[in-house]
Design an enzyme around this catalytic site. Structure first.
Site, PDB file in Angstrom:
ATOM      1  N   GLU A   1      -2.149  -2.868  12.479  1.00 34.60           N
ATOM      2  CA  GLU A   1      -1.458  -2.251  13.605  1.00 34.60           C
ATOM      3  C   GLU A   1      -2.294  -2.353  14.883  1.00 34.60           C
ATOM      4  OE1 GLU A   1      -0.489   1.887  13.038  1.00 34.60           O
ATOM      5  OE2 GLU A   1       1.487   1.551  13.910  1.00 34.60           O
TER       6      GLU A   1
ATOM      7  N   THR B   1       5.938   9.195  10.100  1.00 35.56           N
ATOM      8  CA  THR B   1       6.549   7.867   9.934  1.00 35.56           C
ATOM      9  C   THR B   1       6.359   7.339   8.522  1.00 35.56           C
ATOM     10  OG1 THR B   1       4.556   6.677  10.626  1.00 35.56           O
ATOM     11  CG2 THR B   1       6.132   7.247  12.351  1.00 35.56           C
TER      12      THR B   1
ATOM     13  N   GLU C   1      -6.325   7.588   7.657  1.00 33.10           N
ATOM     14  CA  GLU C   1      -5.275   8.482   8.163  1.00 33.10           C
ATOM     15  C   GLU C   1      -4.737   9.415   7.072  1.00 33.10           C
ATOM     16  OE1 GLU C   1      -2.283   6.695  10.888  1.00 33.10           O
ATOM     17  OE2 GLU C   1      -0.851   7.550   9.476  1.00 33.10           O
TER      18      GLU C   1
ATOM     19  N   ARG D   1       3.382  -6.852  12.943  1.00 28.71           N
ATOM     20  CA  ARG D   1       2.046  -6.431  13.358  1.00 28.71           C
ATOM     21  C   ARG D   1       1.151  -7.655  13.498  1.00 28.71           C
ATOM     22  NH1 ARG D   1       0.591  -0.834   9.913  1.00 28.71           N
ATOM     23  NH2 ARG D   1       2.427   0.306  10.624  1.00 28.71           N
TER      24      ARG D   1
ATOM     25  N   ARG E   1      -5.385   5.691   0.627  1.00 26.28           N
ATOM     26  CA  ARG E   1      -4.415   4.602   0.754  1.00 26.28           C
ATOM     27  C   ARG E   1      -4.706   3.683  -0.421  1.00 26.28           C
ATOM     28  NH1 ARG E   1      -2.119   3.602   6.360  1.00 26.28           N
ATOM     29  NH2 ARG E   1      -1.287   5.683   6.762  1.00 26.28           N
TER      30      ARG E   1
ATOM     31  N   CYS F   1       1.124  11.145   8.910  1.00 22.41           N
ATOM     32  CA  CYS F   1       2.066  10.728   9.951  1.00 22.41           C
ATOM     33  C   CYS F   1       3.491  10.815   9.415  1.00 22.41           C
ATOM     34  CB  CYS F   1       1.763   9.291  10.378  1.00 22.41           C
ATOM     35  SG  CYS F   1       2.731   8.757  11.791  1.00 22.41           S
TER      36      CYS F   1
ATOM     37  N   ARG G   1       0.847  -1.211   0.000  1.00 23.15           N
ATOM     38  CA  ARG G   1       0.000   0.000   0.000  1.00 23.15           C
ATOM     39  C   ARG G   1       0.865   1.237   0.000  1.00 23.15           C
ATOM     40  NH1 ARG G   1       1.720   3.312   4.420  1.00 23.15           N
ATOM     41  NH2 ARG G   1       1.242   2.384   6.450  1.00 23.15           N
TER      42      ARG G   1
ATOM     43  N   ARG H   1       3.990   0.624   2.544  1.00 26.80           N
ATOM     44  CA  ARG H   1       4.187  -0.524   3.429  1.00 26.80           C
ATOM     45  C   ARG H   1       3.918  -1.780   2.603  1.00 26.80           C
ATOM     46  NH1 ARG H   1       2.487  -3.935   7.771  1.00 26.80           N
ATOM     47  NH2 ARG H   1       0.244  -3.692   7.450  1.00 26.80           N
TER      48      ARG H   1
HETATM   49  P1  ADP Z   1      -1.652  -0.087   6.939  1.00 26.97           P
HETATM   50  O1  ADP Z   1      -1.080  -1.322   6.365  1.00 26.97           O
HETATM   51  O2  ADP Z   1      -2.418   0.702   5.936  1.00 26.97           O
HETATM   52  O3  ADP Z   1      -0.622   0.713   7.672  1.00 26.97           O
HETATM   53  P2  ADP Z   1      -2.890  -1.757   9.010  1.00 26.97           P
HETATM   54  O4  ADP Z   1      -1.592  -2.247   9.535  1.00 26.97           O
HETATM   55  O5  ADP Z   1      -3.925  -1.356  10.027  1.00 26.97           O
HETATM   56  O6  ADP Z   1      -2.736  -0.481   8.057  1.00 26.97           O
HETATM   57  O7  ADP Z   1      -3.518  -2.862   8.061  1.00 26.97           O
HETATM   58  C1  ADP Z   1      -4.688  -2.602   7.353  1.00 26.97           C
HETATM   59  C2  ADP Z   1      -5.382  -3.873   6.921  1.00 26.97           C
HETATM   60  O8  ADP Z   1      -4.594  -4.542   5.951  1.00 26.97           O
HETATM   61  C3  ADP Z   1      -5.627  -4.872   8.044  1.00 26.97           C
HETATM   62  O9  ADP Z   1      -6.883  -5.490   7.845  1.00 26.97           O
HETATM   63  C4  ADP Z   1      -4.532  -5.886   7.819  1.00 26.97           C
HETATM   64  O10 ADP Z   1      -4.847  -7.165   8.319  1.00 26.97           O
HETATM   65  C5  ADP Z   1      -4.467  -5.902   6.311  1.00 26.97           C
HETATM   66  N1  ADP Z   1      -3.219  -6.447   5.792  1.00 26.97           N
HETATM   67  C6  ADP Z   1      -1.976  -5.943   5.902  1.00 26.97           C
HETATM   68  N2  ADP Z   1      -1.074  -6.709   5.284  1.00 26.97           N
HETATM   69  C7  ADP Z   1      -1.757  -7.766   4.760  1.00 26.97           C
HETATM   70  C8  ADP Z   1      -1.395  -8.906   3.984  1.00 26.97           C
HETATM   71  N3  ADP Z   1      -0.126  -9.127   3.623  1.00 26.97           N
HETATM   72  N4  ADP Z   1      -2.377  -9.774   3.636  1.00 26.97           N
HETATM   73  C9  ADP Z   1      -3.659  -9.532   3.982  1.00 26.97           C
HETATM   74  N5  ADP Z   1      -4.062  -8.485   4.696  1.00 26.97           N
HETATM   75  C10 ADP Z   1      -3.132  -7.599   5.080  1.00 26.97           C
HETATM   76  C1  CIR Z   2       2.357   7.118  18.019  1.00 25.96           C
HETATM   77  O1  CIR Z   2       2.961   8.172  17.911  1.00 25.96           O
HETATM   78  O2  CIR Z   2       2.767   6.177  18.693  1.00 25.96           O
HETATM   79  C2  CIR Z   2       1.054   6.964  17.267  1.00 25.96           C
HETATM   80  N1  CIR Z   2       0.627   8.235  16.772  1.00 25.96           N
HETATM   81  C3  CIR Z   2       1.202   5.945  16.142  1.00 25.96           C
HETATM   82  C4  CIR Z   2       2.333   6.236  15.199  1.00 25.96           C
HETATM   83  C5  CIR Z   2       2.455   5.147  14.175  1.00 25.96           C
HETATM   84  N2  CIR Z   2       2.160   5.597  12.892  1.00 25.96           N
HETATM   85  C6  CIR Z   2       0.983   5.400  12.315  1.00 25.96           C
HETATM   86  O3  CIR Z   2       0.058   4.813  12.831  1.00 25.96           O
HETATM   87  N3  CIR Z   2       0.893   5.867  11.080  1.00 25.96           N
END
Ligand code: ADP
Ligand code: CIR
Length: 377
Positions: A333, A290, A240, A328, A244, A288, A126, A297
């Site tokens: 997250e 980060t 956020e 994660r 995305r 963010c 993403r 990601r």
């Molecule tokens: P982001 O990846 O946008 O930072 P999250 O970590 O919250 O946000 O993940 C968003 C969604 O994407 C969640 O439902 C997570 O389980 C899903 N996800 C992330 N990576 C994978 C993957 N490799 N396969 C399937 N689902 C995924």
């Molecule tokens: C923190 O500062 O810990 C939270 N605001 C999370 C930071 C991680 N980044 C994000 O979720 N994009």
């Protein structure tokens, strides 16, 4: 000093207390009264909104989100310090370079996980993107959130008409306005199903960091996603970041989701109403700090039963960190790991790294991590 009796004195005293007790909170570390009051009264209001999440949530790691696309420039004195401390650039004057041409990584551009002895995995890449023409999500009003969603509709219509990307919009917005129903509105049950399928994002109102930043305000207005017919190309709107954009599928070749996203992005960029916000120093602008740079990601869901034998991700995280990988849970997250020891792993770096280097780092990271997993048997 002349700052005495300033409107934000109490707030800055609170920040000082957080700074003292939470040395890892980057927002509090750099938010001093001298820095804060060096800005105009109008800018101080924005800087307050930028930093609230770190002051209200002392356990924050970063603790700040940009509120307008040019905040990284306006508040460079603040953000430059946060960004340097978080991203730890190797060079003295680092330059961010965008490069999606991964034809020379892996085996002639093929990153095949069967060569690592692995079967099909769920793969996802993403990127976060924001438009130049709106405030970032933390500062948007409800009207603006709905306006933004309506701005995206002609772009989505264009995608719907395309063979490769055709699909539909799922929206959580109750209505666009009085007497103005939302044709894409879905039910709570449909929303929950999309979250379970990893297509749609979680309820943002439950996240205290996003809440303090105003990013989850007016939930669920202006929130939803675009999903292609084959369910593998997805655009979130109103999380956020404004957008995305991602590709996701079960398979063995990481380059497939990466290359499809590359192509999809160039299509999205050409759609009506879309101009992505960028920063000269920091590449693509994200809420963010980060996520700055690539906004990317790249992740897989992978089973690490030995490294998670105690039912937690503690050991997996400790092993992954020196490999430059984040761990994660399987819901994203701040969610728990799977019962069978499945976790989400992704390269941690986003800024001062090329897109092609991120996907190569995921492949090499998986290889190194699987060796650790076997050693932990
Ligand atoms: P982001 O990846 O946008 O930072 P999250 O970590 O919250 O946000 O993940 C968003 C969604 O994407 C969640 O439902 C997570 O389980 C899903 N996800 C992330 N990576 C994978 C993957 N490799 N396969 C399937 N689902 C995924
Ligand atoms: C923190 O500062 O810990 C939270 N605001 C999370 C930071 C991680 N980044 C994000 O979720 N994009």
């Amino acid at each position: 000093a002349e700052e005495e009796g300033g409107k934000f004195d109490e707030y800055l005293a609170e920040a000082a207390e957080v700074r003292e007790n939470n040395p890892n909170n980057l927002c509090a570390r750099f938010l001093t009264p001298e820095l804060f009051y060096s800005y105009s009264p109008e800018e101080q209001e924005v800087l307050y909104q930028i930093t609230r999440t770190g002051v209200e949530n002392p356990s924050s790691g970063t603790g700040c989100y940009a509120m307008k696309p040019d905040d990284y420039q306006t508040f460079a004195k603040f953000f430059d310090q946060v960004i340097k401390a978080y991203h730890k650039p190797a060079a003295k004057n680092p330059v961010h370079v965008t490069d999606w041409d991964a034809s020379d990584v892996g085996n002639n551009g093929v990153l095949d996980m069967t060569e690592l002895g692995l079967d099909e995995l769920s793969m996802r890449v993403r990127v976060g993107r924001n438009l130049t023409s709106f405030n970032l999500p933390g500062l948007m009003t409800r009207e603006e959130r709905v306006e933004f969603e309506k701005t995206m509709l002609p772009a989505f219509d264009k995608l719907i008409s395309m063979e490769e990307y055709g699909g539909r919009v799922y929206s959580l917005t109750p209505e666009f306005g009085p007497g103005e129903p939302n044709p894409n509105k879905i039910s709570d049950a449909e929303y929950k199903k999309l979250v379970d399928e990893h297509i749609m994002f979680k309820d943002m109102d439950a996240d205290p960091y996003l809440k303090s930043a105003g990013i989850s305000s007016d939930w669920p207005y202006g929130r939803g996603c675009y999903v292609s017919e084959d369910r593998q190309f997805i655009i979130w709107f109103g999380e956020e970041d404004h957008l995305r954009i991602m590709c996701m599928k079960k398979g063995t070749k990481l380059n497939e989701v990466f290359d499809r996203l590359r192509e999809a992005l160039s299509v999205v960029e050409s759609l009506p109403g879309i101009e992505f916000a960028t920063s000269k120093k920091y590449g693509y602008v994200t809420s963010c700090p980060t996520n700055l740079g690539t906004g990317m990601r790249a992740s897989v869901h992978i089973k690490l039963p030995n490294l998670t034998a105690d039912g937690t991700d503690t050991k997996a995280k400790a092993v992954a960190k020196p490999l430059g990988l984040s761990v994660r849970g399987i819901g994203g997250e701040h969610t728990p790991i799977g019962k069978d020891g499945t976790v989400d792993i992704s390269p941690s770096a986003r800024l001062f790294i090329k897109e092609k280097e991120i996907i190569a780092a995921l492949y090499n990271g998986i290889e190194a991590l699987m060796k650790e997993e076997q050693a932990a048997a």
